[in-house]
Structures are given as C-alpha cells and as structure tokens.
Design a protein around this motif. Structure first.
Motif, PDB file in Angstrom:
ATOM      1  N   VAL A 135       0.818  -1.214   0.000  1.00 26.30           N
ATOM      2  CA  VAL A 135       0.000   0.000   0.000  1.00 26.30           C
ATOM      3  C   VAL A 135       0.850   1.261   0.000  1.00 26.30           C
ATOM      4  N   THR A 231      -6.050  -0.820   4.709  1.00 24.33           N
ATOM      5  CA  THR A 231      -5.403  -1.852   3.885  1.00 24.33           C
ATOM      6  C   THR A 231      -4.566  -2.780   4.752  1.00 24.33           C
ATOM      7  N   GLY A 352     -13.431   1.407   0.769  1.00 24.97           N
ATOM      8  CA  GLY A 352     -12.326   0.490   0.527  1.00 24.97           C
ATOM      9  C   GLY A 352     -12.721  -0.971   0.554  1.00 24.97           C
ATOM     10  N   VAL A 355     -11.039  -2.939  -2.072  1.00 26.82           N
ATOM     11  CA  VAL A 355      -9.629  -3.144  -1.730  1.00 26.82           C
ATOM     12  C   VAL A 355      -9.488  -4.321  -0.775  1.00 26.82           C
ATOM     13  N   THR A 356     -10.342  -4.362   0.244  1.00 25.62           N
ATOM     14  CA  THR A 356     -10.275  -5.452   1.214  1.00 25.62           C
ATOM     15  C   THR A 356     -10.471  -6.802   0.537  1.00 25.62           C
ATOM     16  N   MET A 359      -7.440  -7.657  -1.654  1.00 29.36           N
ATOM     17  CA  MET A 359      -6.251  -8.012  -0.878  1.00 29.36           C
ATOM     18  C   MET A 359      -6.389  -9.390  -0.231  1.00 29.36           C
TER      19      MET A 359
END
Length: 419
Positions: A135, A231, A352, A355-356, A359
């Motif tokens: 990140v 993140t 986000g 994003v989670t 990831m």
C-alpha cells in the motif's frame, strides 16, 4: 433506570450484541450513559443507514482519535461527508485497485520465495509487512522504514478498543503516525517529494475543504492514513484465511488451480465469518422510533455487525466455513456487513471494500499456491478482544522441497475460533 450495557460489550466483545438482540430486529439498551437501540439483520441494517441518523459524536472520543483521527470522514455527515467521500472514491478507482492488486501479488510472491524450512513464519506479522509494503508504494509514499510504519499501523489497529497497555501502545503509535503522515504532506506541498498524480499521497496533500481551502496538514495526514490503515487491517482477515485454507484442502486446491470465482467466494466467507469489529454506532438527529424502540435526540443506534453476519435466517449453520454460500447466486448486501452497509457513494459504506476483498483474494491465492503447514499451536481466540486474533497469530512452516503438496491434516486446536 436501565443499567448501562457498556461493561458487557467490553466483557463479551463479538457475542455481546447477539446475546442482547436475539432474533429481534431492534431492542432497547443503554450505552455510554445514553438511551439506545441495538439493531441487526437486514431490516436493522437498512434502518441504521437512514439519513435520520448521523455519525458525528457517535464514537467515544478515545476510540475515534486513535483509530480514525481528528476530523476524519467517519465522523462527518451530509455535505461534508459527501465531499470527503468523493476524494476517497477518486483514489480508489477500479484501475487503482488493480494496480494495488499487482503490487500485492509481487510482494506476496517475494515473501513466499523467502520462506525456508528452517524458519517458521508468523502469518499475521508477514501479512502486516506485505500489505504495508504494497500500500505504501501504491499510495506514492517513499518510506525507507516501511517495517516500522507497518508495526505502528498494526499497533493502532490492535489496541484502539482494548483498555490498558494495548490502548497506550495504540495511542503512541497513532501520534507517531500522525507526525509521519503530516511530514509527507508538508514535503509534497514544498515540492520536496513528488508522488505520482492520482496516488493517495498526491490527492491527500492537495485536497481542499468544502469551502475550497487547502486542508490543514493534520487533516490531510488523517485522510492519507485512512487509506493506508484499512489496507493493513486486512492482515486480520489474511490470518484467518491461512487457517481456513489449511482446514479446507478442497478449497485450497480450487483456489490454487486458478478458479477465480472460488477465490472470491472464499474471501467473502472469510469476511463474513470473521468480521473486524462487532458493532458500529450512529446518533439520532432527533427523537424517533427505531424499529419499535424510542430513541431520544442524541441517543445511539448500534448495529450488530457480527450478529447480522451470523444470522441463521440468512446464513444456515452460520458458524460453519462454507464459501459455497457465495456461489449460489446474488447475496443481499444488507445481510453481509463486515465493513458496514448502505450505499458506498452516498452513504457510510466503506469505500475500501473492494480493496479489502482484492487483498484477501491475492493473499489467499498466494497461500494456496504455497506448500505450508500449520504445526500444533494455540489457535484459541479471545472473543472479548476487539479486534481479535488466534493467540499464536498463526505460525506456518514450509517443507524442505517446494514441490511437496500442501498438507491436508487438521491443525491441533485448543479452544475455539472466532464465531
């Protein structure tokens, strides 16, 4: 007068709200000296994100300042909230998420190639390191001490809701992170560093308030940290994913084979079964009825996140890990709220979330392709700890030869996993 239920939340953690609420959409409680309604299930989720509720003043100040920072989007409403939300959405575009995904894939590949048979790996610590490196580079942040930054971010996340030494460590780490992030903003504004256009550092340093004025260094630093910190929080999900892959050899094979749908379903089930926080809070703008519970102006409405994600009405056998739940058709978004609910563009749903998920998927795929095993260790989880982890933080070992198949044996567990 009803006894305050806050001590119960501290004692019980994730199971507190479910015990009080049962299968009802709303029950009256008293929390932090205020009359409140505890809500859950799809009906409760929809009510929690009603515009008649606000976020300003909903969280205890000690928690808010350490986890989110002063002036963060999490305490804003209406025009201020929409203005700040647009900034985050401009950073977290699909193309940007793809870029972050590629960086994380490279970091996990490098990490896995460094694991050797003579050195056990603590998965949680490794996830913090990999996610931080990913990140920071993606956000345009030059940081020669990325490992230190990662540990501080993890300390904030680990201790923000735990009284005593963990909270003290979290507060100190937050203070240091605030200074670090403000220094980055200052350097951008003085042209001492030039992050790539559109990166989180670039956008935060140049962001303006609703009135058009440049954000203060402090507020810009908070905005930057509120992209980086969540993140790194994915390390908690990755740790549970490591256990689940070990316990589910068939899913491990499917993910390793390149089945993207299976990988996404696996990541969703990790988020459902192991939500990061047990509850969320909002405040009533005026006196109102909340699903049959009368809440005064300034009273609280508390969303049972854990109970909603474990509601047997919508999730049969909710304590069983089963990614098939996400392969049988669309899921009602109001039944899956590990990072909140509502509309991501206009409401308070976490911007986000993609994003989670991404990831978790990247880490899951990397772990599935790695022939690791979990030796006997203490997998017990303290459900009163928020957020919580297995006590061992999950220790992995890899075989001497990388061509060995992943082990399909069960880990030796004592106690229980989070439920």
């Amino acid at each position: 007068m009803r006894i305050d239920d806050a001590p119960g939340l501290l004692r019980e953690g994730y199971t507190w709200a479910g015990r009080l609420r049962g299968d009802r959409p709303a029950v009256p409680i008293r929390l932090l000296g205020r009359r409140a309604a505890l809500v859950g299930g799809p009906e409760g989720v929809r009510r929690f994100y009603d515009p008649s509720l606000r976020r300003r003043g909903a969280l205890p100040l000690p928690v808010k300042l350490v986890l989110f920072g002063r002036g963060s989007i999490h305490g804003l409403d209406d025009a201020e909230h929409r203005h700040d939300k647009a900034m985050y959405l401009n950073v977290l575009t699909p193309a940007a998420v793809d870029d972050l995904s590629r960086r994380a894939q490279a970091e996990w590949s490098a990490a896995a190639s460094s694991w050797t048979a003579d050195r056990p790996v603590v998965l949680f610590d490794e996830a913090v390191r990999v996610l931080t490196a990913s990140v920071l580079s993606w956000a345009g942040i030059p940081d020669p001490r990325a490992d230190v930054t990662g540990r501080r971010l993890a300390a904030v996340l680990d201790g923000f809701a735990t009284p005593g030494a963990p909270y003290a460590r979290a507060a100190l780490a937050r203070w240091r992170l605030n200074r670090w992030a403000a220094g980055l903003v200052r350097k951008v504004r003085r042209n001492q560093i030039q992050p790539r256009p559109g990166t989180a550092l670039d956008v935060a340093a140049r962001a303006r308030d609703l009135d058009g004025s440049l954000l203060s260094e402090t507020r810009a630093a908070v905005a930057l940290l509120n992209v980086v910190r969540p993140t790194v929080a994915v390390a908690w999900f990755v740790t549970y994913a490591g256990i689940a892959l070990h316990q589910q050899p068939e899913w491990r094979r499917r993910v390793a084979s390149g089945d993207s749908a299976a990988c996404r379903a696996f990541a969703q089930e990790v988020r459902r079964l192991y939500p990061f926080v047990p509850v969320l809070a909002a405040r009533a703008r005026d006196e109102q009825d909340v699903l049959g519970v009368r809440v005064p102006a300034g009273g609280l409405v508390v969303l049972d996140v854990h109970g909603t994600d474990h509601d047997p009405t919508h999730w049969p056998e909710p304590e069983r890990f089963d990614p098939n739940r996400f392969l049988s058709g669309p899921v009602d978004p109001d039944t899956l709220v590990p990072q909140g609910g509502g509309d991501v563009r206009t409401g308070h749903r976490c911007p986000g979330e993609d994003v989670t998920l991404t990831m978790i998927e990247v880490a899951t795929r990397a772990l599935a392709e790695t022939p690791y095993t979990l030796p006997p260790q203490d997998f017990r989880v303290d459900l009163s700890r928020m957020p919580t982890l297995p006590r061992s933080r999950v220790v992995m070992t890899v075989p001497p030869s990388s061509d060995q198949r992943p082990s399909e044996t069960e880990p030796s567990r004592s106690g229980h996993e989070i439920a």
